[in-house]
Structures are given as C-alpha cells and as structure tokens.
Scaffold this motif. Sequence first.
Motif, short mmCIF file in Angstrom:
data_model
loop_
_atom_site.label_atom_id
_atom_site.label_comp_id
_atom_site.label_asym_id
_atom_site.label_seq_id
_atom_site.Cartn_x
_atom_site.Cartn_y
_atom_site.Cartn_z
N PRO A 27 0.69 -1.24 0.04
CA PRO A 27 -0.31 0.25 0.10
C PRO A 27 0.17 1.14 0.02
N VAL A 28 2.42 1.02 0.45
CA VAL A 28 2.63 2.60 -0.22
C VAL A 28 2.84 3.12 -1.68
N PRO A 29 2.28 4.52 -1.04
CA PRO A 29 2.12 4.93 -2.65
C PRO A 29 3.23 5.17 -3.10
N ALA A 30 3.34 5.16 -4.97
CA ALA A 30 3.96 5.44 -5.73
C ALA A 30 4.15 5.57 -6.76
N PRO B 297 4.90 5.61 5.12
CA PRO B 297 4.82 6.46 6.09
C PRO B 297 5.85 6.42 7.11
N LYS B 298 5.31 7.67 8.17
CA LYS B 298 6.35 7.77 9.33
C LYS B 298 5.61 7.79 10.56
N THR C 295 -0.14 6.80 10.64
CA THR C 295 -0.17 6.86 8.68
C THR C 295 -0.41 5.52 8.10
N ARG C 296 0.74 4.76 8.88
CA ARG C 296 1.27 3.20 7.51
C ARG C 296 -0.77 2.68 7.91
N ARG C 297 -1.85 2.81 9.32
CA ARG C 297 -2.75 1.68 9.22
C ARG C 297 -3.68 2.77 7.89
N ARG C 298 -3.52 4.27 7.72
CA ARG C 298 -4.33 4.49 7.25
C ARG C 298 -3.97 4.88 5.68
N LEU C 299 -2.38 4.41 5.30
CA LEU C 299 -2.37 4.01 4.12
C LEU C 299 -3.29 2.48 3.81
N GLU C 300 -3.30 1.50 4.47
CA GLU C 300 -3.37 0.43 4.64
C GLU C 300 -5.16 0.61 4.03
N LYS C 301 -5.74 1.38 4.45
CA LYS C 301 -7.05 1.51 4.93
C LYS C 301 -7.15 2.50 2.89
N THR D 126 1.49 11.58 7.34
CA THR D 126 2.80 11.85 7.15
C THR D 126 3.97 10.65 7.15
N LEU D 127 4.20 11.60 5.64
CA LEU D 127 4.67 10.13 4.67
C LEU D 127 6.10 11.25 4.20
N GLU D 128 7.24 10.09 4.30
CA GLU D 128 8.51 10.05 3.71
C GLU D 128 8.66 10.26 2.68
#
Length: 291
Positions: free
Chosen positions: A132-135, A272-273, A277-283, A251-253
């Motif tokens: 789920p990391v945006p790229a 995710p930082k 944020t990690r949980r929200r990215l998965e959602k 909040t992302l790097e």
Amino acid sequence: MSIMAQETAAPAMRGSEIRRHELAAFLRSRRERIAPEQVGLERGVRRRTPGLRREEVAQLSAVGVTWYTWLEQARNIQVSVQVVDALARTLMLDASERAHLFQLAGATDPTPAASCSGVTEAQRELLRQLEPVPACIQNSRYDILAYNRTYARLLGDLDAVPPEDRNCMLLVYTDSDWRAAIVHLEDTQRLMAARLRASMAGHLGEPAWKMLLKRLETESPEFRENWERYEVVGSRTKIKEFLNPYVGHLTLEHTDLWLNPGPGARMVTYTPKNEETRRRLEKLYEIARAS
C-alpha cells in the motif's frame, strides 16, 4: 524556379493549403459546440454566434485575437506547440481530437499522453508490489508516467485527471483537490518552482518544457510569483503531510529512486512515518482496490 521544380512543389503547396483549411474548419466546429457557461462566461442577450466567439477563444487561450482570426481564415502562419496545446484545452478536446488538432497544425504533441512513456512492465510490477505504499514514476519535468493504486487516491482521484494534465507541477498549482490535500501548500509550491528551475536548465528551448512553463505562467499567479524569485533547489528526501479526502491526515517520507544514471526518470515513493499513517495507508489501499 523552373517549370519542373514548380510542378514538384505544387502538390506539397496544395497539401499544406488543404491542411490549413481543414484546421480552420475544425477549430470553428469545435468553437461553436462549446456553450459560454462551460468555460465560465455569461451568455448575454445579444449573442448570435453559436458557442464561443473568436475573441473568447483567443482570450481563454492567451493568444492574440487577430492571430486566432487568421488561423480560422486558413492563413499561412506558424503555430507553436504551446498555442496548439492551449487551444486544445480551451476547446475541451478529447484525446483523439487533440491528436487530430496537432496533426492538422503540423506539430508534434510533446506530452507523455501522446507517446510511449518508456515505462517498462517490470517497473509497473514494482509499483504494484510496493502497495500500500503510494508510488509513481515521474520524469524530470514532473509528468506522472505511471502510478500504483494507492498513489492514485493520495491527493484525490488521479484517474479522473486527463493524461495530458497528470503533471505534479500543474496539479500543485492548478488542481483544487491537490491544493486542498497539501498541508503546507505555499511552501510546497515555492519549493517545486525552485526544483523546476533547476531541472529546466538542461532543457531550455525544448517544446514540452516551454509548453509547461507557458501554461503555468498563464494559469497560476502563485507560480508566476514564485518563478520570478529565481530560486534553485535540487532533489532531496523530505517529509510530506497530506490531508487525504478518504482517510485523513498522513505523514509520509518522500524518496526519489533514480532509474537512470542521470537526473531523469525516477520512482517516487511515500513511506509512512508513523503507525497511524501506516494504518491509514492500508485503509486507503483497500478503498483504491474497491473503486
């Protein structure tokens, strides 16, 4: 010129003239089908022309009225790619109509949407594997050449943006969804203008870069102000904060992964930082998958 030379040149001259008349007719037909309200103009009680007037198209495209009139009169004048691009956007042309306009104008559309972006299937698979990391993959002009599903929903709905408008610089300065999603918008805009100036030094005079700069200067007072600062900043890793419309604060790097030895195409990732944020990215990824 000899008679033989005249006979040889005549077909080319006739072809060029025919193309100019086809261009003029095509512009008129597309101008007449657009209601003033579609471009934010009032119809008025004295309007007799169906659709837009010539002077309205000229104004919306940031070209001279006389010059545009000559274009619709099929006069033999030079047309730059920046002007053809502006006319295509003013007349709300779809991809096929845009390609037809460039062909009639005798110009090559330099946008990535009009040609192969050079992204390999292996690179597209890597984008998918990062979810789920945006790229995404961008070139040095900030055109978004490919992206994964999470990135598509990071700052709105990128799939809904026309391919020729998928440029980070344009979106940061002109797209309402992107502007609303960026927490530190003014700082981000100023930094990106400085990065664009640094990148553009190696591409001065290239049509695609000139077209992007012309559009930014025409459509964004904020860009014009930042561009006139003459600031220059290179690439660097940094923390980004977004207000995502689907899952809230992120909040992302930001990291650039260069795909070539030189500063050209790169894969951009947003890791995710923190755990929230990690949980929200998965959602967000689940939302993207379901859409």
